[in-house]
Design a protein around this motif. Structure first.
Motif, PDB file in Angstrom:
ATOM      1  N   LYS A 381      22.969  36.241  50.087  1.00 55.87           N
ATOM      2  CA  LYS A 381      23.868  37.198  50.746  1.00 55.87           C
ATOM      3  C   LYS A 381      25.268  36.896  50.204  1.00 55.87           C
ATOM      4  CE  LYS A 381      22.632  39.581  53.723  1.00 55.87           C
ATOM      5  NZ  LYS A 381      22.298  39.435  55.140  1.00 55.87           N
ATOM      6  N   VAL A 382      25.769  37.788  49.361  1.00 57.87           N
ATOM      7  CA  VAL A 382      26.969  37.500  48.572  1.00 57.87           C
ATOM      8  C   VAL A 382      28.163  38.290  49.087  1.00 57.87           C
ATOM      9  CG1 VAL A 382      27.974  37.491  46.259  1.00 57.87           C
ATOM     10  CG2 VAL A 382      25.526  37.051  46.556  1.00 57.87           C
ATOM     11  N   MET A 383      29.294  37.600  49.187  1.00 57.75           N
ATOM     12  CA  MET A 383      30.499  38.189  49.753  1.00 57.75           C
ATOM     13  C   MET A 383      31.669  37.990  48.789  1.00 57.75           C
ATOM     14  SD  MET A 383      31.987  37.203  53.524  1.00 57.75           S
ATOM     15  CE  MET A 383      32.147  35.436  53.206  1.00 57.75           C
ATOM     16  N   ASP A 384      32.519  39.022  48.679  1.00 59.16           N
ATOM     17  CA  ASP A 384      33.767  38.927  47.916  1.00 59.16           C
ATOM     18  C   ASP A 384      34.869  39.526  48.780  1.00 59.16           C
ATOM     19  OD1 ASP A 384      35.913  39.020  46.207  1.00 59.16           O
ATOM     20  OD2 ASP A 384      34.857  39.981  44.552  1.00 59.16           O
ATOM     21  N   LEU A 385      35.827  38.698  49.173  1.00 63.58           N
ATOM     22  CA  LEU A 385      36.866  39.126  50.113  1.00 63.58           C
ATOM     23  C   LEU A 385      38.067  39.770  49.421  1.00 63.58           C
ATOM     24  CD1 LEU A 385      36.876  36.048  52.519  1.00 63.58           C
ATOM     25  CD2 LEU A 385      35.458  38.098  52.602  1.00 63.58           C
ATOM     26  N   ALA A 386      38.089  39.744  48.096  1.00 60.18           N
ATOM     27  CA  ALA A 386      39.148  40.422  47.327  1.00 60.18           C
ATOM     28  C   ALA A 386      38.446  41.149  46.190  1.00 60.18           C
ATOM     29  CB  ALA A 386      40.164  39.409  46.810  1.00 60.18           C
ATOM     30  N   THR A 387      37.721  42.191  46.541  1.00 60.13           N
ATOM     31  CA  THR A 387      36.696  42.775  45.680  1.00 60.13           C
ATOM     32  C   THR A 387      37.232  43.338  44.372  1.00 60.13           C
ATOM     33  OG1 THR A 387      35.364  43.294  47.623  1.00 60.13           O
ATOM     34  CG2 THR A 387      34.858  44.501  45.618  1.00 60.13           C
ATOM     35  N   GLY A 388      38.463  43.830  44.369  1.00 63.23           N
ATOM     36  CA  GLY A 388      38.974  44.446  43.146  1.00 63.23           C
ATOM     37  C   GLY A 388      38.098  45.611  42.747  1.00 63.23           C
ATOM     38  N   SER A 389      37.651  45.622  41.499  1.00 59.68           N
ATOM     39  CA  SER A 389      36.783  46.709  41.035  1.00 59.68           C
ATOM     40  C   SER A 389      35.306  46.343  41.136  1.00 59.68           C
ATOM     41  CB  SER A 389      37.136  47.086  39.596  1.00 59.68           C
ATOM     42  OG  SER A 389      37.042  45.950  38.760  1.00 59.68           O
ATOM     43  N   ALA A 390      35.000  45.255  41.831  1.00 55.73           N
ATOM     44  CA  ALA A 390      33.620  44.833  42.158  1.00 55.73           C
ATOM     45  C   ALA A 390      32.918  44.090  41.031  1.00 55.73           C
ATOM     46  CB  ALA A 390      32.768  46.019  42.622  1.00 55.73           C
ATOM     47  N   GLY A 391      33.672  43.475  40.141  1.00 55.33           N
ATOM     48  CA  GLY A 391      33.064  42.742  39.034  1.00 55.33           C
ATOM     49  C   GLY A 391      32.114  41.644  39.486  1.00 55.33           C
ATOM     50  N   PHE A 392      32.511  40.873  40.508  1.00 58.95           N
ATOM     51  CA  PHE A 392      31.644  39.794  40.993  1.00 58.95           C
ATOM     52  C   PHE A 392      30.383  40.351  41.656  1.00 58.95           C
ATOM     53  CE2 PHE A 392      35.478  36.977  40.922  1.00 58.95           C
ATOM     54  CZ  PHE A 392      34.937  35.987  40.120  1.00 58.95           C
ATOM     55  N   LEU A 393      30.537  41.419  42.418  1.00 59.71           N
ATOM     56  CA  LEU A 393      29.372  41.994  43.094  1.00 59.71           C
ATOM     57  C   LEU A 393      28.387  42.578  42.083  1.00 59.71           C
ATOM     58  CD1 LEU A 393      30.971  43.728  46.223  1.00 59.71           C
ATOM     59  CD2 LEU A 393      29.985  41.435  46.025  1.00 59.71           C
ATOM     60  N   ILE A 394      28.908  43.131  40.993  1.00 61.01           N
ATOM     61  CA  ILE A 394      28.037  43.659  39.940  1.00 61.01           C
ATOM     62  C   ILE A 394      27.216  42.532  39.327  1.00 61.01           C
ATOM     63  CG2 ILE A 394      28.049  44.627  37.599  1.00 61.01           C
ATOM     64  CD1 ILE A 394      30.446  46.358  38.523  1.00 61.01           C
ATOM     65  N   SER A 395      27.875  41.418  39.002  1.00 62.88           N
ATOM     66  CA  SER A 395      27.150  40.287  38.418  1.00 62.88           C
ATOM     67  C   SER A 395      26.131  39.717  39.396  1.00 62.88           C
ATOM     68  CB  SER A 395      28.130  39.193  37.985  1.00 62.88           C
ATOM     69  OG  SER A 395      28.724  39.511  36.746  1.00 62.88           O
ATOM     70  N   ALA A 396      26.530  39.595  40.656  1.00 57.95           N
ATOM     71  CA  ALA A 396      25.602  39.086  41.671  1.00 57.95           C
ATOM     72  C   ALA A 396      24.389  40.002  41.789  1.00 57.95           C
ATOM     73  CB  ALA A 396      26.318  38.964  43.013  1.00 57.95           C
ATOM     74  N   MET A 397      24.633  41.305  41.814  1.00 61.98           N
ATOM     75  CA  MET A 397      23.536  42.263  41.958  1.00 61.98           C
ATOM     76  C   MET A 397      22.592  42.204  40.759  1.00 61.98           C
ATOM     77  SD  MET A 397      23.729  46.262  43.106  1.00 61.98           S
ATOM     78  CE  MET A 397      24.366  46.957  41.592  1.00 61.98           C
ATOM     79  N   GLU A 398      23.143  42.038  39.557  1.00 55.65           N
ATOM     80  CA  GLU A 398      22.296  41.935  38.368  1.00 55.65           C
ATOM     81  C   GLU A 398      21.370  40.725  38.459  1.00 55.65           C
ATOM     82  OE1 GLU A 398      21.800  43.842  35.555  1.00 55.65           O
ATOM     83  OE2 GLU A 398      22.876  45.349  36.714  1.00 55.65           O
ATOM     84  N   LEU A 399      21.901  39.589  38.897  1.00 60.29           N
ATOM     85  CA  LEU A 399      21.072  38.386  39.034  1.00 60.29           C
ATOM     86  C   LEU A 399      20.022  38.569  40.126  1.00 60.29           C
ATOM     87  CD1 LEU A 399      23.642  35.450  38.668  1.00 60.29           C
ATOM     88  CD2 LEU A 399      22.179  36.472  36.924  1.00 60.29           C
ATOM     89  N   MET A 400      20.403  39.234  41.207  1.00 63.13           N
ATOM     90  CA  MET A 400      19.443  39.513  42.280  1.00 63.13           C
ATOM     91  C   MET A 400      18.284  40.378  41.770  1.00 63.13           C
ATOM     92  SD  MET A 400      21.988  40.456  45.426  1.00 63.13           S
ATOM     93  CE  MET A 400      22.881  39.223  46.361  1.00 63.13           C
ATOM     94  N   ILE A 401      18.634  41.410  41.010  1.00 65.75           N
ATOM     95  CA  ILE A 401      17.614  42.318  40.477  1.00 65.75           C
ATOM     96  C   ILE A 401      16.694  41.576  39.510  1.00 65.75           C
ATOM     97  CG2 ILE A 401      17.273  44.332  38.983  1.00 65.75           C
ATOM     98  CD1 ILE A 401      19.852  45.492  40.255  1.00 65.75           C
TER      99      ILE A 401
END
Length: 675
Positions: A381-401
């Motif tokens: 369960k991944v959280m980013d509190l200063a998301t910006g353009s979501a670069g970290f969430l994209i990488s996290a989602m790729e690894l999850m997939i």
């Protein structure tokens, strides 16, 4: 006596003979042309090689029996008809697709992936003059983009199709390795930056203001998406350039069409009304100025893409984005932050180096590395509190997939269900800046939604229930470094809101760990553990900003034990050299980014190249104090100042060389005086 083939059916007969030799039976193991499953036929709908492309495509042969990966085979008479390509790659114009074997096979493979029914395919092109002069080329296709294929140059026969075992061996070699994925990521970033520069120039020429430019990109990319309801049913086609007619009426002008399409897209997704209102307010910039929908001479950046000499500004920009970015999205590296790359390019022109507002986005290969260090899986369960353009969430989602596909089998119902759930439930982003919030949401939608839990606002005043319900066990951060204490309070707050034992990583100006953020650093250590500190390259954020950064890695809700050592890694040489003109590879960066994860895990016992790494020099395990000002590598580096015998010899040699040089100079001067 060798007989030359006269008809394309002779090539077909040759292929069938190869199949028979392998024990493959027609109708059971392989089929010809239209004798395919209804599922594959649906995937090939609209992929006919005829000019209208209204019918479904009919490859000469196809096999559907292995791993839900369709094998699509095209044959051509004459070896000269094997493949049409230029220095830029294989050609996909109608004539090349129709006349050449490889081009046709890849066309079909891209089409089945574009349909959404398959995630990968194998394309095979066969061409020859006779049985002894025939060539087979095999490609693994991983996306619908023109460049989303990998040639398997060592595979020159059909033997890989003999049985499940031979195909499995082939498949393991075919799928992208970590090195290949990383190279695609770097190449994608460079390609995207190149497009961004051209697009920036196009928009500048048409007087689109810098703040509007990235909204044009994100909004238009959304309008190009097929409209799909929450159950996955296709409701309507996405916009294409031909849909923008340059009509001058208020309700049908090009800008209005784009915004209406975005609204229809968001309506079907059942996106939260507040979120939708905010996004539409931002995208309203596209239709605000009706003059941009009037016909005008094409800019030179799009002149080759549009047959008419005059088109609206809206259509010119739309066409550039459609042809160069939208069509290539799934060929870009999975971790690439499309909106972030565009934003960074436009920001250079709008705000100089971006320092004033502290928005400097993390390169995709760094977001990927940080996500890998935290060991993100489909259960995270991944959280980013200063998301910006979501670069970290994209990488996290790729690894999850990737993890879901590896666990349950790529393309299986279980994997697809797991992926759908994690996109919806396992990613939480919070962003205060309205423009960045819109970009983040768009970015995640382009990745197949994943935008459900991106919130607009300050992380520090979100309701407590948000964090309690989400139960984060991973946090990734690049805070705005204009924030107090360089942004260290973001990771402190994130760790406080995580599950016990969760892991967090932040990339930050490392003065935060050497005295500038003592108050927050000390508070963190009272509740959480500093596991590691990785010193990053000084030029990492060039040309946006020249700042020294480190990555700090923490374990949540375990007070720091000062009898335990912390890992310190010097990663200042990551193999890249960065300058205003771009990034270049100088010392095996792909290998280094994989190795640094091994070094984090195993320290000096890591199995990495001795030619690339001096582990004694770049890895230190040492203690820190409770002062909160000794978190950086160089503060723990032992510099041996005692001279060695070699140092002495070198000094003497240098001195003698200098003496000889002076002597020769003086002799030269004396002889010149005599002359």
């Amino acid at each position: 006596m060798l007989v030359n083939w006269k008809l394309e059916s002779d090539v077909n007969d040759y292929v069938k003979k190869q199949f028979e030799n392998l024990g493959l039976k027609k109708l059971q193991d392989y089929n010809e042309e239209s004798a395919m499953s209804a599922y594959l036929k649906e995937a090939l709908k609209g992929a006919a090689k005829t000019q209208t492309k209204t019918n479904f495509g009919k490859p000469d042969f196809h096999i559907e029996k292995y791993k839900q990966v369709p094998i699509l085979i095209e044959n051509k008479l004459k070896l000269s008809k094997l493949v049409a390509q230029t220095k830029d790659g294989i050609k996909f114009d109608d004539k090349s697709i129709s006349d050449f074997a490889v081009n046709g096979a890849l066309h079909y493979a891209r089409a089945v992936i574009d349909s959404g029914k398959y995630h990968e395919a194998v394309a095979v092109g066969v061409a020859g003059d006779n049985e002894e002069n025939v060539t087979i080329k095999v490609y693994y296709v991983f996306g619908s983009a023109p460049n989303a294929y990998k040639e398997l140059s060592k595979v020159t026969t059909f033997d890989f199709l003999e049985n499940e075992s031979t195909f499995e061996t082939f498949y393991k070699d075919a799928i992208l390795s970590e090195e290949e994925k990383h190279q695609i990521l770097i190449d994608s970033q460079a390609t995207l930056q190149g497009y961004a520069k051209k697009l920036n120039k196009l928009m500048h020429n048409h007087n689109i203001t810098a703040p509007q430019r990235v909204l044009y990109v994100s909004g238009m990319l959304l309008s190009m998406q097929d409209i799909v309801d929450c159950k996955g049913n296709k409701v309507d086609e996405g916009l294409i350039p031909d849909d923008l007619k340059g009509v001058q009426s208020e309700t049908k002008r090009d800008g209005k069409k784009v915004v209406d399409q975005i609204k229809a897209f968001l309506d079907e997704r059942e996106i939260n009304e507040d979120k939708k209102t905010l996004m539409l307010a931002s995208f309203g910039e596209i239709s605000k100025d009706s003059q941009r929908d009037e016909l005008t001479t094409n800019d030179k950046e799009v002149a080759q893409l549009l047959p008419q000499k005059e088109n609206s500004v809206t259509k010119q920009i739309f066409t550039f984005i459609y042809e160069n970015i939208f069509k290539s999205i799934d060929g870009f590296g999975g971790h690439i932050d499309i909106m972030g790359e565009m934003y960074s390019e436009f920001l250079k022109y709008a705000l100089g180096d971006g320092k004033e507002i502290g928005i400097v986005l993390t390169p995709p290969y760094v977001t990927k590395m940080m996500a890998q260090i935290l060991g993100i899986t489909s259960e995270s369960k991944v959280m980013d509190l200063a998301t910006g353009s979501a670069g970290f969430l994209i990488s996290a989602m790729e690894l999850m997939i990737d993890h879901a596909n590896a666990s349950f089998g790529k393309g299986t119902s279980r994997a697809n269900e797991e992926i759908a759930n994690l996109k919806k439930d396992n990613l939480l982003g919070i962003e205060l800046n309205a423009e960045m919030y819109t970009l983040a949401t768009t970015n995640m939608i382009l990745r197949g939604d994943g935008s459900s839990r991106i919130e607009k606002g300050s992380a520090f005043n979100r309701p407590e229930s948000l964090f309690m319900d989400f139960k984060a066990n991973r946090v990734l951060l690049n805070p705005p470094f204009s924030y107090e204490e360089n942004g260290l309070p973001f990771i402190a707050y994130g760790l406080d809101k995580m599950e016990c034992g969760g892991l967090g990583a932040i990339i930050i100006q490392d003065s935060a760990g050497s005295g500038k953020a003592i108050k927050t650093a000390q508070a963190i250590l009272k509740k959480h553990t500093l596991l590691a500190s990785i010193k990053m390259p000084v030029d990492l954020f060039i040309p946006m900003a020249g700042v020294q950064t480190s990555i700090y890695i923490f374990k949540a809700h375990e007070a720091h034990d000062y009898d335990q050592t912390v890992k310190f890694i010097d990663f200042r040489n990551d193999g890249f050299k960065r300058a205003k003109r771009g990034i270049s590879e100088v010392d095996n960066p792909i290998q280094r980014y994989q190795d640094v994860i091994k070094i984090y895990k195993a320290g000096k016992r890591a199995e990495v190249s001795k030619e690339l790494w001096d582990l004694d020099a770049i890895f230190i395990e040492d203690f820190i104090t409770d002062k909160g000002n000794d978190w950086n590598f160089e503060q723990h580096q032992n510099i041996d100042t005692k001279p060695t015998l070699d140092d002495f010899k070198k000094t003497v040699a240098d001195y003698l060389a200098w003496e000889v040089e002076q002597l020769l100079k003086s002799k030269g001067e004396d002889s010149s005086k005599k002359a």
